[in-house]
Design an enzyme around this catalytic site. Sequence first.
Site, PDB file in Angstrom:
ATOM      1  N   GLY A  99     163.503 -13.482  22.334  1.00 19.85           N
ATOM      2  CA  GLY A  99     164.040 -12.691  21.240  1.00 19.85           C
ATOM      3  C   GLY A  99     164.691 -11.380  21.605  1.00 19.85           C
ATOM      4  O   GLY A  99     165.026 -10.590  20.717  1.00 19.85           O
TER       5      GLY A  99
ATOM      6  N   LYS B  60     155.129  -1.713  29.503  1.00 21.82           N
ATOM      7  CA  LYS B  60     153.805  -1.090  29.439  1.00 21.82           C
ATOM      8  C   LYS B  60     153.868   0.306  28.828  1.00 21.82           C
ATOM      9  O   LYS B  60     153.027   0.664  27.985  1.00 21.82           O
ATOM     10  CB  LYS B  60     153.197  -1.024  30.848  1.00 21.82           C
ATOM     11  CG  LYS B  60     152.850  -2.395  31.426  1.00 21.82           C
ATOM     12  CD  LYS B  60     152.360  -2.287  32.853  1.00 21.82           C
ATOM     13  CE  LYS B  60     151.996  -3.664  33.422  1.00 21.82           C
ATOM     14  NZ  LYS B  60     151.534  -3.602  34.815  1.00 21.82           N
TER      15      LYS B  60
ATOM     16  N   GLY C 245     167.609 -11.092  23.263  1.00 21.84           N
ATOM     17  CA  GLY C 245     169.064 -11.188  23.247  1.00 21.84           C
ATOM     18  C   GLY C 245     169.687 -11.818  24.468  1.00 21.84           C
ATOM     19  O   GLY C 245     170.855 -11.555  24.762  1.00 21.84           O
TER      20      GLY C 245
ATOM     21  N   THR D  60     170.366 -15.197  25.185  1.00 23.68           N
ATOM     22  CA  THR D  60     171.380 -16.192  24.835  1.00 23.68           C
ATOM     23  C   THR D  60     172.535 -15.561  24.070  1.00 23.68           C
ATOM     24  O   THR D  60     173.694 -15.926  24.259  1.00 23.68           O
ATOM     25  CB  THR D  60     170.752 -17.324  23.997  1.00 23.68           C
ATOM     26  OG1 THR D  60     169.623 -17.851  24.705  1.00 23.68           O
ATOM     27  CG2 THR D  60     171.735 -18.443  23.744  1.00 23.68           C
TER      28      THR D  60
ATOM     29  N   SER E 209     147.536  -5.348  38.331  1.00 25.98           N
ATOM     30  CA  SER E 209     147.868  -4.023  37.788  1.00 25.98           C
ATOM     31  C   SER E 209     146.699  -3.351  37.071  1.00 25.98           C
ATOM     32  O   SER E 209     146.886  -2.310  36.461  1.00 25.98           O
ATOM     33  CB  SER E 209     149.053  -4.138  36.821  1.00 25.98           C
ATOM     34  OG  SER E 209     148.699  -4.924  35.707  1.00 25.98           O
TER      35      SER E 209
END
Length: 805
Positions: A369, A754, A371, A373, A711
Amino acid sequence: MELENYDSFPQQIPLIIEDDVFLYPFMIAPLFLSNEENIKAVEDAIEFNKLVIVSVSKPGFEGKREEGSFYDVGVIGNIMRKVSLPDGKIKVLFQGLAKGKIESFNTESPIYVQVDKLQDEEYSKESVDSIVDVLREQVKKLSRINSKFPADLIKTIEENDDATRIADLISSVLRVKKEDAYKLFAETNIEKRLLEVVETIKKEIESFKIQKEITQKVNSKIEKTHKDYFLKEQIKAIQKELGGDNQKETEIKAYKKRLKKIKKHMPIDGYKETKKQIEKLSRMHQDSPDSALLQTYIENVLDIPFGEFSDEKITVKSVEEQLNKDHYSLKIPKERISEYFAVKEMLELRKIESLKSKGTVLCFVGPPGVGKTSLANSISQALKRPLVRVALGGMEDVNELRGHRRTYVGAMPGRIVKGLTDAKKMNPVIVLDEIDKLGANHRGDPTAVMLEVLDPEQNHEFRDLYLNFAIDLSQCIFVATANDARRIPAALRDRMEFIEISSYTPNEKYYIAKDYLIPQELEKHGLKRSEITLSKTTIEAIISKYTREAGVRNLRRVFAKLFRKAVKKLLKNPECKKVSINTKNLKEYLDNPIFEIDPAEKKNQIGVTNGLAWTAVGGDVLKTEAVKLRGKGILNVTGNLGDVMKESSRISYSVVKLLIDAKKLKIKDSIIPKTAKEEEEKIKVDPSEVYKRYDIHLHIPEGATPKDGPSAGITMAVTIASILSEKEVRSDVAMTGELTLTGKVLPIGGLKEKLIAAYKAKMKLALIPRKNYQRDLDEIPDEVKEAMEIKAVDTIEDVFKETLI
C-alpha cells in the site's frame, strides 16, 4: 424308451440341476456336468437303471442344491450315454420323456427327490384349436422378422395336432427370462398356456420391430454423414475448378501477406519457423485435428507486434511531472527514477544505440500500500507506453512465463509474450509484481526465467518455448515490486537496483488523503466537494485512530466507507444538502476507533521497556517485560520469538551479568534474597549474587505474533538490568539496536519505520546505534526529527545512562 418300462410314479429318482435352460419331453440333449451331486445322480441312475429328473436353479441360486433353490418342475428322462471329460467333468446324453413335479426334497439324501408325473388338465378341443391357429400365424410373423428363428419349426407345428407338443416346441425357442420360462413350462391349463405363448410372441415381435427401426435410423444417419462429406468434397472440387472462393486458400494468403509485412522486423529463425508452419497448414486437410493447432500457433505469432514501438521521446521533465502529479512525498524514489530516465534520455540524445537497451532493472521494495505498483503506472503514463502487469505471487510453473511446448494439449505462449501481444507494442513498461513470492517446485523454477528476462546481456534473445524462436525484450522497461528483498534469490537480486519505499508519516498521510484519496473517492461515489465537510482535525483523527498500515490502502477504504454512508444519507434526506463529518460524529460512520500504537506510558516502571520493531506493514512499538522469581539464575523467554531473538536475549543477559560483576551496574543489598543463616549471622552478600538467586522471565507481547530479527538486544538488556537492579525505566524512551557480547551496539535496518512508530507513540527520546545515526538520519522525515530527540549510542552503558532512573 417309454415310462412304462420303469417303476410307476410317484417314486424316488435322482435329481440333476441345470443352471441355464428348461428341457422339454421331446428333447434329446447333451448335458455337461461338473457338480459332484449331479455326477453322483447320473452314476446312481446308470447303476440302478433309474430315471432322472432335470430341474433348473432359480435366479441367484446357481450352483446350489438346497430346498427352495430350484424350481419344483422338471423333465423326467433317462441317461442314454455317459462320457468322462478332463478335470472331473462328464458329458451325458439325456432323453426327455415327460414332465414331472418334485413333491419333496430329502435334505439328508439330496441326490434323490420324490417325483410324480405332471398331468395337463382336460380342455375343449375346439377352443384350443382356435388358439393354435392364432399361434401359428404369430409364429409365422415372428419368423419373417427374426432371421434366427428355426425355419423347420413352422413345418413341424403345421403338421402336429397335439396342442401340448406345439406349446412345448414354441416355448423351447422363445427368448424369455427363467421366471417366465417356468410359468410357461409349469402351466397345466393348456388354453391358458397357449394364450401366454401367443402374448409372449407378440411382445417379441414388437421388440424386433423397435430394434429394426433403430438400426434403420442409425444406418440412415451414417449414410447421410457420408453423403454430406462426399457432397462437400465435390463442392470444394467444383469451386476450385471454377476458380471460386475458397476459405482456406483465402486464410493462407492472408497469413502469408501478414508474414511478409513483418518479415524485416522478425528474427530470421522466427520468420523461417512461421513460414514453415504456414506451408504445412496449406498442405493439411482443414478437418485434420492438427490443422486447428497449427492455425492457432500461426495467429499467435502474427499477433505479436513486431516492429511496433512507442515513439514518444523519453524526457526527465515529463517523468518528474507525472511522478509529482500522482504521488506525494517519496522524495528519494522519485529522484532515483528521474536519474534512471535521465541516463536513457542522454543515450538517445547522443544516439548511443548499443547502450540504449542496457541498464539496471528497478525494483521497488516496501510494505503493502505504499505506492510501488502505482509508481510503475506513473512511469508508463509519463513515457506514453502501454503497461503490462505480470503477477508473480505464488507462481510455481515455469511454463507460465516461458510458454508451453506445442506438443502439449492446451499449449499457449508465456505471460511475457502474451503481454507484448496485449500491449500491441514491443517496448511496453512491464511490471513484475511480487517478485519476492516466486516459488520453485517440481514444475521448474520461475526464478531462472526471470534471470534471463532481466539480464540486459540475455533478454534480447528471450526464447519462448511455444514460439520456438528467440524474441527481443531489450526495448522493454522492466520494473519489479517486492515486499521483502531478502526473499529474492541472490542471483536475481544482483540484476536489480532496489529503491526502498518505506512508511508514510501521519503528516504525509494527511496530505495524501487531502490531495489524492479524498478527491478520487468523491468522484468514484458521485459526490461533489461542496457536499462533504471534512476538517483537518477529522482527517488526522481517522489516520491515527482508524488505520494500521505503512501505506494508505486501508485509509482509502475508510474514506470509501465514509462516502458510502454520506451518499445514503443524502438520498434518504433530499432536504439535506451537505454532510458534515467531524470528530464528534465520526463514531456514527466508522464505529469504534482502532488504535494503531499505544501512546507512551506516563509513569515510569521497573522491568518494562519500549522497543522498536519493523513489520511488513510498517514500524511498531513493542513493550518488553520482565519479572524476577526466586531461583537459580535461569532465563526463561516467551513471546513466540525466533532463534535470532532468543540468542539476543541470552547475549543481553550475559552482558548485564558482566556489568554487575564489574560493578558498573549497581545492585542494592536490600534486594538480594538471603538464606536464614545469612539473615541470622548478618552475613553481607556480594551484589553479583543477585542474578544467581533470581530466575528471570522475559516476555514480549503479543504471544500469538511471531517475532524475529537482530534489533532487540539493547531493549532486552535494559529490561533485565531494570528488573535485577530495581531501577525504573523511562516510559518516554524508545530504543532499537543489537548487542555484542562486549556491550557494543550494532546497527539495524528499517530505521525510518521504527522512528515513525516512536513518533506516533509520542515518545520524547529515541536511542539508535551510532552508525545508523550517521548513515540514515537524512532519510528520517523532518516532522519526526522535530517532534522528538534522537540520540546515538555506542555501548550498552550509554543506553543505561539514558533509560535507567
